[in-house]
Design a protein around this motif. Structure first.
Motif, PDB file in Angstrom:
ATOM      1  N   GLU A  91      -5.516  -0.892  -2.225  1.00 28.94           N
ATOM      2  CA  GLU A  91      -4.213  -0.515  -2.772  1.00 28.94           C
ATOM      3  C   GLU A  91      -3.572   0.675  -2.059  1.00 28.94           C
ATOM      4  O   GLU A  91      -2.357   0.814  -2.072  1.00 28.94           O
ATOM      5  CB  GLU A  91      -4.351  -0.144  -4.250  1.00 28.94           C
ATOM      6  CG  GLU A  91      -4.753  -1.291  -5.142  1.00 28.94           C
ATOM      7  CD  GLU A  91      -4.871  -0.849  -6.597  1.00 28.94           C
ATOM      8  OE1 GLU A  91      -4.225   0.143  -6.983  1.00 28.94           O
ATOM      9  OE2 GLU A  91      -5.612  -1.496  -7.341  1.00 28.94           O
ATOM     10  N   HIS A  92      -4.410   1.546  -1.486  1.00 26.55           N
ATOM     11  CA  HIS A  92      -3.912   2.807  -0.940  1.00 26.55           C
ATOM     12  C   HIS A  92      -4.248   2.950   0.536  1.00 26.55           C
ATOM     13  O   HIS A  92      -5.271   2.462   0.998  1.00 26.55           O
ATOM     14  CB  HIS A  92      -4.533   3.991  -1.704  1.00 26.55           C
ATOM     15  CG  HIS A  92      -4.359   3.892  -3.168  1.00 26.55           C
ATOM     16  ND1 HIS A  92      -5.421   3.769  -4.031  1.00 26.55           N
ATOM     17  CD2 HIS A  92      -3.246   3.863  -3.939  1.00 26.55           C
ATOM     18  CE1 HIS A  92      -4.969   3.694  -5.275  1.00 26.55           C
ATOM     19  NE2 HIS A  92      -3.654   3.739  -5.245  1.00 26.55           N
ATOM     20  N   ASP A 149     -14.108   7.826  -2.181  1.00 28.73           N
ATOM     21  CA  ASP A 149     -14.016   6.627  -3.012  1.00 28.73           C
ATOM     22  C   ASP A 149     -15.030   6.689  -4.149  1.00 28.73           C
ATOM     23  O   ASP A 149     -15.954   7.492  -4.127  1.00 28.73           O
ATOM     24  CB  ASP A 149     -14.177   5.359  -2.174  1.00 28.73           C
ATOM     25  CG  ASP A 149     -15.558   5.194  -1.589  1.00 28.73           C
ATOM     26  OD1 ASP A 149     -16.511   5.804  -2.105  1.00 28.73           O
ATOM     27  OD2 ASP A 149     -15.689   4.445  -0.619  1.00 28.73           O
ATOM     28  N   CYS A 195      -8.800   6.710  -5.167  1.00 31.06           N
ATOM     29  CA  CYS A 195      -8.178   5.932  -4.094  1.00 31.06           C
ATOM     30  C   CYS A 195      -8.921   4.614  -3.935  1.00 31.06           C
ATOM     31  O   CYS A 195     -10.153   4.585  -3.926  1.00 31.06           O
ATOM     32  CB  CYS A 195      -8.220   6.706  -2.785  1.00 31.06           C
ATOM     33  SG  CYS A 195      -7.157   8.148  -2.790  1.00 31.06           S
ATOM     34  N   ARG A 196      -8.187   3.539  -3.813  1.00 30.60           N
ATOM     35  CA  ARG A 196      -8.756   2.202  -3.625  1.00 30.60           C
ATOM     36  C   ARG A 196      -8.220   1.652  -2.306  1.00 30.60           C
ATOM     37  O   ARG A 196      -7.007   1.475  -2.159  1.00 30.60           O
ATOM     38  CB  ARG A 196      -8.354   1.303  -4.781  1.00 30.60           C
ATOM     39  CG  ARG A 196      -8.938   1.746  -6.104  1.00 30.60           C
ATOM     40  CD  ARG A 196      -8.572   0.783  -7.235  1.00 30.60           C
ATOM     41  NE  ARG A 196      -9.219   1.174  -8.451  1.00 30.60           N
ATOM     42  CZ  ARG A 196      -8.694   1.999  -9.349  1.00 30.60           C
ATOM     43  NH1 ARG A 196      -7.507   2.518  -9.168  1.00 30.60           N
ATOM     44  NH2 ARG A 196      -9.358   2.301 -10.447  1.00 30.60           N
ATOM     45  N   LYS A 223       0.830  -1.197   0.000  1.00 31.46           N
ATOM     46  CA  LYS A 223       0.000   0.000   0.000  1.00 31.46           C
ATOM     47  C   LYS A 223       0.868   1.252   0.000  1.00 31.46           C
ATOM     48  O   LYS A 223       2.008   1.237   0.459  1.00 31.46           O
ATOM     49  CB  LYS A 223      -0.900   0.032   1.235  1.00 31.46           C
ATOM     50  CG  LYS A 223      -2.060  -0.924   1.166  1.00 31.46           C
ATOM     51  CD  LYS A 223      -2.990  -0.666   2.320  1.00 31.46           C
ATOM     52  CE  LYS A 223      -4.228  -1.509   2.201  1.00 31.46           C
ATOM     53  NZ  LYS A 223      -5.219  -1.142   3.217  1.00 31.46           N
ATOM     54  N   TYR A 224       0.299   2.341  -0.543  1.00 31.41           N
ATOM     55  CA  TYR A 224       0.969   3.634  -0.535  1.00 31.41           C
ATOM     56  C   TYR A 224      -0.083   4.731  -0.522  1.00 31.41           C
ATOM     57  O   TYR A 224      -1.259   4.474  -0.781  1.00 31.41           O
ATOM     58  CB  TYR A 224       1.880   3.780  -1.759  1.00 31.41           C
ATOM     59  CG  TYR A 224       1.156   3.715  -3.079  1.00 31.41           C
ATOM     60  CD1 TYR A 224       0.722   4.870  -3.721  1.00 31.41           C
ATOM     61  CD2 TYR A 224       0.889   2.489  -3.687  1.00 31.41           C
ATOM     62  CE1 TYR A 224       0.049   4.804  -4.931  1.00 31.41           C
ATOM     63  CE2 TYR A 224       0.225   2.416  -4.902  1.00 31.41           C
ATOM     64  CZ  TYR A 224      -0.194   3.580  -5.517  1.00 31.41           C
ATOM     65  OH  TYR A 224      -0.865   3.516  -6.703  1.00 31.41           O
ATOM     66  N   ASN A 279      -1.964   7.545  -2.172  1.00 33.53           N
ATOM     67  CA  ASN A 279      -2.249   7.956  -3.534  1.00 33.53           C
ATOM     68  C   ASN A 279      -2.396   9.473  -3.570  1.00 33.53           C
ATOM     69  O   ASN A 279      -3.095  10.053  -2.748  1.00 33.53           O
ATOM     70  CB  ASN A 279      -3.541   7.283  -4.017  1.00 33.53           C
ATOM     71  CG  ASN A 279      -3.808   7.539  -5.476  1.00 33.53           C
ATOM     72  OD1 ASN A 279      -2.917   7.875  -6.235  1.00 33.53           O
ATOM     73  ND2 ASN A 279      -5.059   7.371  -5.878  1.00 33.53           N
ATOM     74  N   THR A 280      -1.755  10.129  -4.502  1.00 32.34           N
ATOM     75  CA  THR A 280      -1.846  11.588  -4.616  1.00 32.34           C
ATOM     76  C   THR A 280      -2.575  12.037  -5.872  1.00 32.34           C
ATOM     77  O   THR A 280      -2.680  13.234  -6.122  1.00 32.34           O
ATOM     78  CB  THR A 280      -0.438  12.215  -4.594  1.00 32.34           C
ATOM     79  OG1 THR A 280       0.324  11.674  -5.682  1.00 32.34           O
ATOM     80  CG2 THR A 280       0.257  11.925  -3.279  1.00 32.34           C
ATOM     81  N   GLU A 281      -3.078  11.096  -6.652  1.00 30.27           N
ATOM     82  CA  GLU A 281      -3.808  11.452  -7.863  1.00 30.27           C
ATOM     83  C   GLU A 281      -4.759  10.320  -8.220  1.00 30.27           C
ATOM     84  O   GLU A 281      -4.523   9.167  -7.915  1.00 30.27           O
ATOM     85  CB  GLU A 281      -2.858  11.726  -9.022  1.00 30.27           C
ATOM     86  CG  GLU A 281      -1.928  10.575  -9.312  1.00 30.27           C
ATOM     87  CD  GLU A 281      -0.857  10.935 -10.315  1.00 30.27           C
ATOM     88  OE1 GLU A 281      -0.787  10.234 -11.333  1.00 30.27           O
ATOM     89  OE2 GLU A 281      -0.130  11.892 -10.082  1.00 30.27           O
TER      90      GLU A 281
END
Length: 51
Positions: free
Chosen positions: A14-15, A43, A10-11, A2-3, A5-7
């Protein structure tokens, strides 16, 4: 992995997601009222039209 998200969309699978529900009024006073703007992404399910 996971990270943040900046663009884009967002999931949660995954984020990293941050809940701001309890801090929205504080954010409004400290940022919006002082014209320091920002973006909060929701979301994809929130963007669908409801009939």
């Amino acid at each position: 992995m996971k990270y943040f998200n900046t663009e884009g969309i967002c999931r949660p699978d995954e984020h990293y997601m941050v809940r701001l529900d309890g801090r929205l009024e504080q954010i409004k006073r400290s940022l919006v009222d002082q014209k320091k703007y920002f973006v909060i992404n929701k979301d994809g399910s929130m963007a669908r039209p409801r009939f």
